[in-house]
Design a protein around this motif. Structure first.
Motif, PDB file in Angstrom:
ATOM      1  N   LEU A 122      32.268  34.764 -22.273  1.00 29.16           N
ATOM      2  CA  LEU A 122      33.167  34.099 -23.208  1.00 29.16           C
ATOM      3  C   LEU A 122      32.919  34.646 -24.605  1.00 29.16           C
ATOM      4  N   PRO A 123      33.927  35.282 -25.208  1.00 32.58           N
ATOM      5  CA  PRO A 123      33.726  35.839 -26.551  1.00 32.58           C
ATOM      6  C   PRO A 123      33.706  34.734 -27.589  1.00 32.58           C
ATOM      7  N   VAL A 577      27.751  56.329 -26.616  1.00 29.42           N
ATOM      8  CA  VAL A 577      28.479  55.146 -27.091  1.00 29.42           C
ATOM      9  C   VAL A 577      29.159  54.496 -25.896  1.00 29.42           C
ATOM     10  N   SER A 578      28.898  53.222 -25.676  1.00 26.04           N
ATOM     11  CA  SER A 578      29.460  52.519 -24.518  1.00 26.04           C
ATOM     12  C   SER A 578      30.273  51.307 -24.959  1.00 26.04           C
ATOM     13  N   GLU A 579      31.469  51.200 -24.378  1.00 26.52           N
ATOM     14  CA  GLU A 579      32.326  50.029 -24.590  1.00 26.52           C
ATOM     15  C   GLU A 579      32.443  49.217 -23.296  1.00 26.52           C
ATOM     16  N   LYS A 580      31.421  49.296 -22.469  1.00 25.35           N
ATOM     17  CA  LYS A 580      31.430  48.577 -21.191  1.00 25.35           C
ATOM     18  C   LYS A 580      31.608  47.078 -21.397  1.00 25.35           C
ATOM     19  N   LYS A 581      30.907  46.534 -22.390  1.00 21.09           N
ATOM     20  CA  LYS A 581      30.983  45.094 -22.640  1.00 21.09           C
ATOM     21  C   LYS A 581      32.393  44.660 -23.031  1.00 21.09           C
ATOM     22  N   LEU A 582      33.112  45.534 -23.747  1.00 24.53           N
ATOM     23  CA  LEU A 582      34.475  45.210 -24.165  1.00 24.53           C
ATOM     24  C   LEU A 582      35.388  45.014 -22.962  1.00 24.53           C
ATOM     25  N   PHE A 583      35.332  45.946 -22.014  1.00 25.82           N
ATOM     26  CA  PHE A 583      36.237  45.868 -20.863  1.00 25.82           C
ATOM     27  C   PHE A 583      35.762  44.861 -19.824  1.00 25.82           C
ATOM     28  N   GLN A 584      34.473  44.522 -19.831  1.00 28.77           N
ATOM     29  CA  GLN A 584      34.001  43.430 -18.982  1.00 28.77           C
ATOM     30  C   GLN A 584      34.460  42.088 -19.520  1.00 28.77           C
ATOM     31  N   THR A 585      34.483  41.959 -20.834  1.00 31.63           N
ATOM     32  CA  THR A 585      34.883  40.688 -21.450  1.00 31.63           C
ATOM     33  C   THR A 585      36.376  40.457 -21.324  1.00 31.63           C
ATOM     34  N   TYR A 586      37.180  41.517 -21.525  1.00 26.25           N
ATOM     35  CA  TYR A 586      38.637  41.377 -21.542  1.00 26.25           C
ATOM     36  C   TYR A 586      39.270  42.200 -20.420  1.00 26.25           C
ATOM     37  N   TYR A 623      41.733  39.463 -30.059  1.00 24.67           N
ATOM     38  CA  TYR A 623      40.611  40.050 -29.337  1.00 24.67           C
ATOM     39  C   TYR A 623      39.413  40.148 -30.300  1.00 24.67           C
ATOM     40  N   THR A 624      38.419  39.286 -30.115  1.00 25.67           N
ATOM     41  CA  THR A 624      37.185  39.407 -30.887  1.00 25.67           C
ATOM     42  C   THR A 624      36.286  40.374 -30.112  1.00 25.67           C
ATOM     43  N   MET A 625      36.465  41.636 -30.410  1.00 30.66           N
ATOM     44  CA  MET A 625      35.877  42.708 -29.609  1.00 30.66           C
ATOM     45  C   MET A 625      34.357  42.692 -29.706  1.00 30.66           C
ATOM     46  N   PRO A 626      33.660  42.588 -28.564  1.00 28.29           N
ATOM     47  CA  PRO A 626      32.191  42.618 -28.589  1.00 28.29           C
ATOM     48  C   PRO A 626      31.676  43.918 -29.192  1.00 28.29           C
ATOM     49  N   SER A 627      30.450  43.897 -29.618  1.00 28.40           N
ATOM     50  CA  SER A 627      29.862  45.067 -30.264  1.00 28.40           C
ATOM     51  C   SER A 627      29.808  46.258 -29.315  1.00 28.40           C
ATOM     52  N   ALA A 628      30.103  47.441 -29.840  1.00 30.36           N
ATOM     53  CA  ALA A 628      29.897  48.675 -29.082  1.00 30.36           C
ATOM     54  C   ALA A 628      28.402  48.967 -29.038  1.00 30.36           C
ATOM     55  N   GLU A 629      27.931  49.413 -27.896  1.00 24.70           N
ATOM     56  CA  GLU A 629      26.503  49.674 -27.726  1.00 24.70           C
ATOM     57  C   GLU A 629      26.224  51.170 -27.861  1.00 24.70           C
ATOM     58  N   VAL A 630      25.291  51.512 -28.723  1.00 23.91           N
ATOM     59  CA  VAL A 630      24.899  52.903 -28.941  1.00 23.91           C
ATOM     60  C   VAL A 630      23.451  53.055 -28.488  1.00 23.91           C
ATOM     61  N   SER A 631      23.226  53.916 -27.502  1.00 26.77           N
ATOM     62  CA  SER A 631      21.873  54.172 -27.006  1.00 26.77           C
ATOM     63  C   SER A 631      21.493  55.615 -27.295  1.00 26.77           C
ATOM     64  N   TYR A 632      20.212  55.830 -27.558  1.00 30.07           N
ATOM     65  CA  TYR A 632      19.718  57.172 -27.845  1.00 30.07           C
ATOM     66  C   TYR A 632      18.216  57.215 -27.596  1.00 30.07           C
ATOM     67  N   VAL A 633      17.681  58.423 -27.551  1.00 32.80           N
ATOM     68  CA  VAL A 633      16.250  58.622 -27.324  1.00 32.80           C
ATOM     69  C   VAL A 633      15.611  59.030 -28.645  1.00 32.80           C
ATOM     70  N   SER A 644      28.899  46.319 -35.380  1.00 32.14           N
ATOM     71  CA  SER A 644      29.407  44.998 -35.760  1.00 32.14           C
ATOM     72  C   SER A 644      30.619  44.660 -34.901  1.00 32.14           C
ATOM     73  N   GLN A 645      30.920  43.367 -34.797  1.00 33.36           N
ATOM     74  CA  GLN A 645      32.097  42.938 -34.044  1.00 33.36           C
ATOM     75  C   GLN A 645      33.354  43.168 -34.875  1.00 33.36           C
ATOM     76  N   THR A 646      34.424  43.558 -34.203  1.00 33.35           N
ATOM     77  CA  THR A 646      35.710  43.757 -34.862  1.00 33.35           C
ATOM     78  C   THR A 646      36.771  42.918 -34.165  1.00 33.35           C
ATOM     79  N   MET A 647      37.928  42.831 -34.794  1.00 34.25           N
ATOM     80  CA  MET A 647      39.026  42.033 -34.252  1.00 34.25           C
ATOM     81  C   MET A 647      40.259  42.898 -34.055  1.00 34.25           C
TER      82      MET A 647
END
Length: 700
Positions: A122-123, A577-586, A623-633, A644-647
């Motif tokens: 739930l966003p 850069v992953s937007e997995k959470k965005l498409f799982q939420t919506y 759409y209160t878009m969840p944060s994009a996740e950035v992973s790195y080593v 940050s979250q965007t709309m």
């Protein structure tokens, strides 16, 4: 009229839906903007139809206008009692079938939501969504009143409220439909009445009237019936009067002690380099609030506090506290009482709110007045929980609250420039009562994000301290009011501690914890700090934007770009850069790019790279878009950061909605579509045939 019944049915249905959409209460619009993107474009139409049927039209004038207008427009085309009854019945059935069809689509949306690999997320509600607006919706107020009755939730009471509202709405629709049909039939019948031709005068002379005969006297016509408009007006007035005699719950909505002691300062640097502060202390008094705590306003008081936050502070890790916080006004006052009579709680809350308003120079307006069943917790109390929320305040309110702690103890080092620079929450009042006998103690609490003033990134030796964070102002000394002051500094566990001060502090490097306790006999200390060797991730900046950046229509294609800049002094590797959470939420967002993951590779110091993702918007709402996740080593460790979250605001697309409604309910929707399309054609052909027959008869 050739298409009378058809146009009466279609026009009344269209007017009811169209006007119902425009008069949907603000609270329901906010819910639709929040939940609609999760479940699809059918959610808001279904909410509109449900409110049309079970909303209290006798206490919500816009809804009354909708039903009367729909009936009057339908009656205009029906022009008769029988045709009005038939068309009105068909309109009602059509509206019910539309609600069922939208409900069917909604169930499909729920299945898609819960069947995703990430489960149900739930966003947060969009900015501006208010608990006060939701609870002020007329039908919601009626349901809450029945659900929070002293005897417990009454399902029968809720059902009766909805049933009475439904019956009154249908009666209002039927009455205005039939009354309008009769009225317009009379009007158009008089206008269309044929004028009889004057008889041709006979050329033969008329015989004279015999002497003594009495000439015929014209028979007086029957008195004209009362205008139907008057009857319709009386019907509407009667229904309005009925709203005043129906029970109020059906026609309208009424709409240890646990006390904090001591001064506490906690600074914590997380593994990702972010810095958080939690501060709380007792104060001697609160401005405007009488210190006579034996007054009735402090009896059975669970909490009473003025508060302010900027909307982004996280109270919990996505739990209910954070969820509820976003529904509160940004500035306001909260009062909670556990009393047997809710009206007593409301009266006490109003008095306390007025005192806080005067003391903090702010205008507080009642926003939420809610009664909840008691679940225990206060010893010796029974009855119900009264919750009162008042809205009002501004930046000066936060400054006044912080000013209460800036003259004593560690609070003297706090400044608005630091505390209110990032996300924050601050409150002043009475909190934490567990029983009615506890002596109230006013306090002030502050939570703030100070990451912008920290320098924890890369490898090396770091110092976490009060002076390093807040500067040279103020005195680090025990609080005379709170009597004791406890300072806690938290740093990464198992770090190598190099130094700390003062020497009276204790440090546990395994737990990553520094503690210093000051009491009334302690002397001021120049600083409270701990120095340690550690490795923090390189600091990065994530910029997220969408094109178009303004409002889009449902069905539009959106391009999102996420830029990652390395602000550190070493190269970061394998950036993804992953937007997995965005498409799982919506689930209503359709991914057009090959993947929601974008590989950017290595990014050198002070360099940046950009990821692009395309998707199609499948619903209206916010759409209160969840944060994009950035992973790195970094330093052989995998680091994860979030943007940050965007709309993204999406408007309703009628063509997209109708297409999904028809295809989603096929083949059951085909007969209705055929009826809408073929009925006017059939009526038109039949009408033309009747006109041709009449003309042939006249010719003969």
């Amino acid at each position: 009229m050739i298409l009378g019944k058809y146009l009466a049915w279609l026009s009344s249905t269209t007017v009811a839906v169209a006007l119902g959409w425009t008069v949907l209460p603000k609270g329901f619009v906010e819910v639709a903007n929040w939940i609609g993107p999760l479940l699809g474009p059918s959610f808001k139409p279904l909410l509109t139809l449900v409110f049309l049927f079970v909303g209290p039209s006798l206490s919500y004038t816009p809804l009354l206008t909708v039903w009367v207008s729909a009936g009057v427009v339908g009656g205009f085309f029906a022009r008769g009692v029988l045709r009005s009854m038939i068309a009105g019945t068909l309109s009602t059935i059509t509206l019910i079938l539309l609600a069922v069809a939208n409900g069917f689509l909604l169930i499909s949306g729920i299945r898609n939501l819960v069947s995703g690999s990430g489960g149900f997320n739930l966003p947060p509600p969009p900015p501006g969504t208010s608990l006060a607006d939701i609870l002020s919706v007329p039908v919601v107020g009626q349901i809450v009143q029945q659900a929070t009755s002293p005897g417990g939730p009454s399902l029968l009471g809720i059902a009766s409220v909805l049933a009475v509202n439904f019956g009154l709405n249908i009666a209002l629709f039927a009455g205005s439909f039939i009354g309008s049909g009769v009225m317009f039939r009379k009007i158009f019948h008089r206008r269309a009445k044929p004028v009889k031709p004057r008889p041709v005068e006979d050329s033969m002379p008329k015989p004279p009237t015999p002497p003594g005969s009495i000439p015929p006297v014209a028979t007086p016509s029957a008195p004209a019936p009362a205008p139907t408009a008057t009857v319709l007006s009386l019907l509407v007035i009667a229904l309005l009067i009925l709203g005043t005699v129906v029970p109020a719950g059906l026609a309208q909505s009424s709409g240890s002690s646990g006390v904090l002691t001591g001064e506490q300062m906690e600074l914590g640097v997380q593994k990702d380099g972010s810095l958080r502060m939690v501060y709380s202390t007792n104060v001697s008094s609160l401005p405007g609030v009488s210190a006579d705590y034996s007054r009735a306003e402090f009896q059975n008081l669970v909490a009473g506090s003025i508060f302010s936050f900027n909307g982004s502070v996280q109270v919990g890790a996505g739990g209910p506290p954070s969820f509820l916080l976003s529904l509160l006004p940004r500035h306001g006052f909260l009062a909670i009482y556990q009393v047997s009579d809710p009206q007593v709680g409301k009266g006490r809350a109003d008095v306390l709110a007025s005192e806080f308003a005067q003391g903090f120079a702010v205008s507080l307006q009642p926003a939420v007045s809610l009664v909840l069943p008691s679940f225990g917790g206060q010893q010796g109390s029974s009855g119900s929980i009264y919750l009162g929320i008042y809205e009002g305040g501004q930046q000066n309110t936060t400054l006044r609250m912080l000013g209460l702690v800036q003259s004593d103890g560690v609070g003297t080092i706090l400044t608005p420039r630091k505390v209110f620079a990032g996300s924050y929450a601050i409150m002043a009042g009475f909190l934490g009562f567990e029983n009615a006998s506890a002596t109230p103690s006013p306090s002030v609490s502050v939570v703030a994000d100070l990451t912008g003033f920290s320098n924890f990134y890369g490898r090396g030796t770091f110092t976490l301290g009060l002076r390093e964070t807040f500067g040279a102002q103020g005195t680090i000394a025990p609080s005379a009011t709170a009597k004791t002051t406890q300072i806690r500094l938290e740093f990464p566990t198992n770090s190598t501690v190099v130094a700390w001060g003062p020497s009276t502090a204790t440090v546990n490097s395994t737990q990553g914890l520094y503690q210093l306790l000051l009491n009334t006999t302690s002397s001021p200390t120049p600083n409270a700090f701990v120095t340690f060797d550690a490795s923090f991730p390189q600091r990065i900046h994530i910029d997220r934007r969408t094109d178009p950046s303004s409002t889009v229509s449902a069905g539009a294609t959106v391009t999102e770009k996420v830029s990652v800049r390395n602000l550190g002094n070493e190269t970061i590797h394998g950036v993804v850069v992953s937007e997995k959470k965005l498409f799982q939420t919506y689930p209503t967002l359709e991914l057009l790019s090959p993947s929601y993951n974008s590989t950017l590779g290595d990014i050198d110091p002070q360099a940046s790279r950009e990821a692009t993702v395309q998707f199609r918007v499948g619903s209206n709402g916010v759409y209160t878009m969840p944060s994009a996740e950035v992973s790195y080593v970094d330093q052989n460790k995998t680091i994860s950061r979030e943007s940050s979250q965007t709309m993204l605001v999406s408007t309703f697309n009628l063509e997209l909605y109708l297409g999904k409604l028809v295809s989603g309910t096929a083949p059951y929707s085909y007969p209705l579509v055929g009826l809408v399309v073929l009925t006017p054609v059939k009526s038109l052909i039949g009408g033309i045939g009747k006109l041709s027959t009449r003309r042939r008869k006249k010719t003969r």
